[in-house]
Motif scaffolding. Structure first.
Motif, PDB file in Angstrom:
ATOM      1  N   LEU A   1      -1.684   1.217 -15.575  1.00 21.39           N
ATOM      2  CA  LEU A   1      -2.357   0.359 -15.020  1.00 21.39           C
ATOM      3  C   LEU A   1      -2.368  -0.749 -15.716  1.00 21.39           C
ATOM      4  O   LEU A   1      -2.257  -1.593 -15.546  1.00 21.39           O
ATOM      5  CB  LEU A   1      -2.604   0.420 -13.549  1.00 21.39           C
ATOM      6  N   GLU A   2      -3.962  -0.072 -16.508  1.00 23.23           N
ATOM      7  CA  GLU A   2      -4.181  -0.706 -17.659  1.00 23.23           C
ATOM      8  C   GLU A   2      -3.384  -1.926 -18.503  1.00 23.23           C
ATOM      9  O   GLU A   2      -3.181  -2.558 -18.853  1.00 23.23           O
ATOM     10  CB  GLU A   2      -5.639  -0.145 -17.945  1.00 23.23           C
ATOM     11  N   TRP A   3      -2.346  -0.666 -19.043  1.00 27.17           N
ATOM     12  CA  TRP A   3      -1.700  -1.151 -19.967  1.00 27.17           C
ATOM     13  C   TRP A   3      -0.869  -2.139 -19.311  1.00 27.17           C
ATOM     14  O   TRP A   3      -0.094  -3.106 -20.374  1.00 27.17           O
ATOM     15  CB  TRP A   3      -0.982  -0.030 -20.616  1.00 27.17           C
ATOM     16  N   TYR A   4      -0.441  -1.755 -18.207  1.00 24.71           N
ATOM     17  CA  TYR A   4       1.010  -2.784 -17.783  1.00 24.71           C
ATOM     18  C   TYR A   4       0.194  -4.237 -17.294  1.00 24.71           C
ATOM     19  O   TYR A   4       0.538  -5.496 -17.932  1.00 24.71           O
ATOM     20  CB  TYR A   4       1.498  -2.506 -16.195  1.00 24.71           C
ATOM     21  N   HIS A   5      -1.085  -4.133 -17.074  1.00 25.12           N
ATOM     22  CA  HIS A   5      -2.562  -5.333 -17.021  1.00 25.12           C
ATOM     23  C   HIS A   5      -2.156  -6.219 -18.433  1.00 25.12           C
ATOM     24  O   HIS A   5      -2.195  -7.507 -18.284  1.00 25.12           O
ATOM     25  CB  HIS A   5      -3.742  -4.865 -15.995  1.00 25.12           C
ATOM     26  N   SER A   6      -2.920  -5.284 -19.520  1.00 24.59           N
ATOM     27  CA  SER A   6      -2.846  -5.706 -20.554  1.00 24.59           C
ATOM     28  C   SER A   6      -1.454  -6.775 -20.790  1.00 24.59           C
ATOM     29  O   SER A   6      -1.489  -7.734 -22.166  1.00 24.59           O
ATOM     30  CB  SER A   6      -3.931  -5.254 -21.385  1.00 24.59           C
ATOM     31  N   ALA A   7      -0.270  -5.179 -20.549  1.00 23.29           N
ATOM     32  CA  ALA A   7       1.073  -6.130 -21.311  1.00 23.29           C
ATOM     33  C   ALA A   7       1.432  -7.436 -20.961  1.00 23.29           C
ATOM     34  O   ALA A   7       1.424  -8.474 -21.431  1.00 23.29           O
ATOM     35  CB  ALA A   7       2.536  -5.274 -21.636  1.00 23.29           C
TER      36      ALA A   7
ATOM     37  N   ASP B   1       0.635  -1.342  -0.397  1.00 22.30           N
ATOM     38  CA  ASP B   1      -0.117  -0.165  -0.002  1.00 22.30           C
ATOM     39  C   ASP B   1       0.940   1.616  -0.111  1.00 22.30           C
ATOM     40  O   ASP B   1       0.469   2.127  -0.813  1.00 22.30           O
ATOM     41  CB  ASP B   1      -1.221   0.419   1.295  1.00 22.30           C
ATOM     42  N   ALA B   2       2.114   0.793   0.993  1.00 24.21           N
ATOM     43  CA  ALA B   2       2.566   2.481   0.918  1.00 24.21           C
ATOM     44  C   ALA B   2       3.768   2.765  -0.413  1.00 24.21           C
ATOM     45  O   ALA B   2       3.597   3.619  -1.271  1.00 24.21           O
ATOM     46  CB  ALA B   2       3.265   2.422   1.831  1.00 24.21           C
ATOM     47  N   LEU B   3       3.942   1.281  -1.125  1.00 24.16           N
ATOM     48  CA  LEU B   3       5.010   1.786  -2.042  1.00 24.16           C
ATOM     49  C   LEU B   3       3.696   1.826  -3.676  1.00 24.16           C
ATOM     50  O   LEU B   3       3.573   2.936  -4.682  1.00 24.16           O
ATOM     51  CB  LEU B   3       4.800  -0.076  -2.595  1.00 24.16           C
ATOM     52  N   THR B   4       2.480   1.696  -3.961  1.00 24.41           N
ATOM     53  CA  THR B   4       1.575   2.011  -4.486  1.00 24.41           C
ATOM     54  C   THR B   4       0.924   2.653  -4.573  1.00 24.41           C
ATOM     55  O   THR B   4       0.264   4.084  -5.115  1.00 24.41           O
ATOM     56  CB  THR B   4       0.628   0.852  -5.039  1.00 24.41           C
ATOM     57  N   SER B   5       0.982   3.790  -2.889  1.00 32.71           N
ATOM     58  CA  SER B   5       0.217   5.206  -2.886  1.00 32.71           C
ATOM     59  C   SER B   5       1.783   6.194  -3.682  1.00 32.71           C
ATOM     60  O   SER B   5       1.107   7.442  -3.593  1.00 32.71           O
ATOM     61  CB  SER B   5       0.112   5.510  -1.374  1.00 32.71           C
ATOM     62  N   SER B   6       2.416   5.202  -3.260  1.00 36.44           N
ATOM     63  CA  SER B   6       3.466   6.955  -2.943  1.00 36.44           C
ATOM     64  C   SER B   6       4.175   6.681  -5.102  1.00 36.44           C
ATOM     65  O   SER B   6       4.480   7.489  -5.455  1.00 36.44           O
ATOM     66  CB  SER B   6       4.911   6.263  -2.337  1.00 36.44           C
ATOM     67  N   THR B   7       3.994   5.431  -5.661  1.00 33.60           N
ATOM     68  CA  THR B   7       4.131   5.744  -7.200  1.00 33.60           C
ATOM     69  C   THR B   7       3.075   6.406  -8.208  1.00 33.60           C
ATOM     70  O   THR B   7       2.050   5.838  -8.182  1.00 33.60           O
ATOM     71  CB  THR B   7       3.984   4.194  -7.377  1.00 33.60           C
ATOM     72  N   PRO B   8       4.006   7.061  -9.050  1.00 32.59           N
ATOM     73  CA  PRO B   8       3.020   8.019  -9.609  1.00 32.59           C
ATOM     74  C   PRO B   8       2.111   7.368 -10.169  1.00 32.59           C
ATOM     75  O   PRO B   8       3.481   7.196 -11.836  1.00 32.59           O
ATOM     76  CB  PRO B   8       4.189   9.683 -10.223  1.00 32.59           C
ATOM     77  N   ILE B   9       1.483   6.742 -10.620  1.00 30.84           N
ATOM     78  CA  ILE B   9       0.256   5.741 -11.931  1.00 30.84           C
ATOM     79  C   ILE B   9      -0.776   5.593 -12.965  1.00 30.84           C
ATOM     80  O   ILE B   9      -1.781   6.063 -10.617  1.00 30.84           O
ATOM     81  CB  ILE B   9       1.362   4.151 -11.357  1.00 30.84           C
ATOM     82  N   THR B  10      -1.047   6.616 -13.568  1.00 30.10           N
ATOM     83  CA  THR B  10      -2.640   6.802 -13.869  1.00 30.10           C
ATOM     84  C   THR B  10      -3.458   5.045 -14.200  1.00 30.10           C
ATOM     85  O   THR B  10      -2.346   4.728 -13.802  1.00 30.10           O
ATOM     86  CB  THR B  10      -2.542   7.605 -15.388  1.00 30.10           C
TER      87      THR B  10
END
Length: 108
Positions: A71-77, A58-67
Motif C-alpha cells: 500500500l505504501e509502494w502504491y502511495h509513493s508511486a 471498507d468491505a472492498l479493502t478488508s477483502s483485498t489481500p494487500i500488505t
C-alpha cells in the motif's frame, strides 16, 4: 451521414465484440427510475449515500489481500506520477476547462 458524436462513440466501441438490441421504453424500468427526481427526504439526508460508499470501501479493502508495504509502494508511486498528481489536484480544487487539459489527461 452520422453526427460526429455518434461517429466518435462508434470508433470507441469498435474494439469490442457486441450486439445491439432494441428495448421499448416501457421495458426500461431502471432507466425510468434513475431519471426521476430524488425525493425531498433523500436530499435532506445526504449522509446515507456517504455511509453506503464508506461501507463499500471498507468491505472492498478488508477483502483485498494487500500488505502495508505494498500500500505504501502504491502511495509513493502515485505521488511520483505526474498524471496522478494532476488528477488529485483536479479532484480537490476543481477541473479546468476542456481547452486547458493536457493530452495525457484528456482520457480522464
Amino acid at each position: 451521414s452520422l453526427p460526429p458524436r455518434v461517429l466518435r462513440f462508434r470508433l470507441r466501441m469498435a474494439r469490442f465484440d457486441y450486439s445491439i438490441e432494441h428495448k421499448p421504453g416501457k421495458l426500461l424500468f431502471a432507466a425510468d427510475a434513475l431519471s426521476r427526481a430524488p425525493s425531498p427526504t433523500a436530499i435532506a439526508d445526504n449522509s446515507i449515500p456517504d455511509r453506503k460508499v464508506e461501507f463499500f470501501v471498507d468491505a472492498l479493502t478488508s477483502s483485498t489481500p494487500i500488505t502495508k508495504s505494498l500500500l505504501e509502494w502504491y502511495h509513493s508511486a502515485q505521488q511520483a506520477d505526474p498524471v496522478c498528481t494532476s488528477l488529485r489536484q483536479f479532484c480537490l480544487n476543481g477541473w479546468p476547462p476542456k481547452q486547458k487539459i493536457t493530452t495525457n489527461l484528456k482520457p480522464f
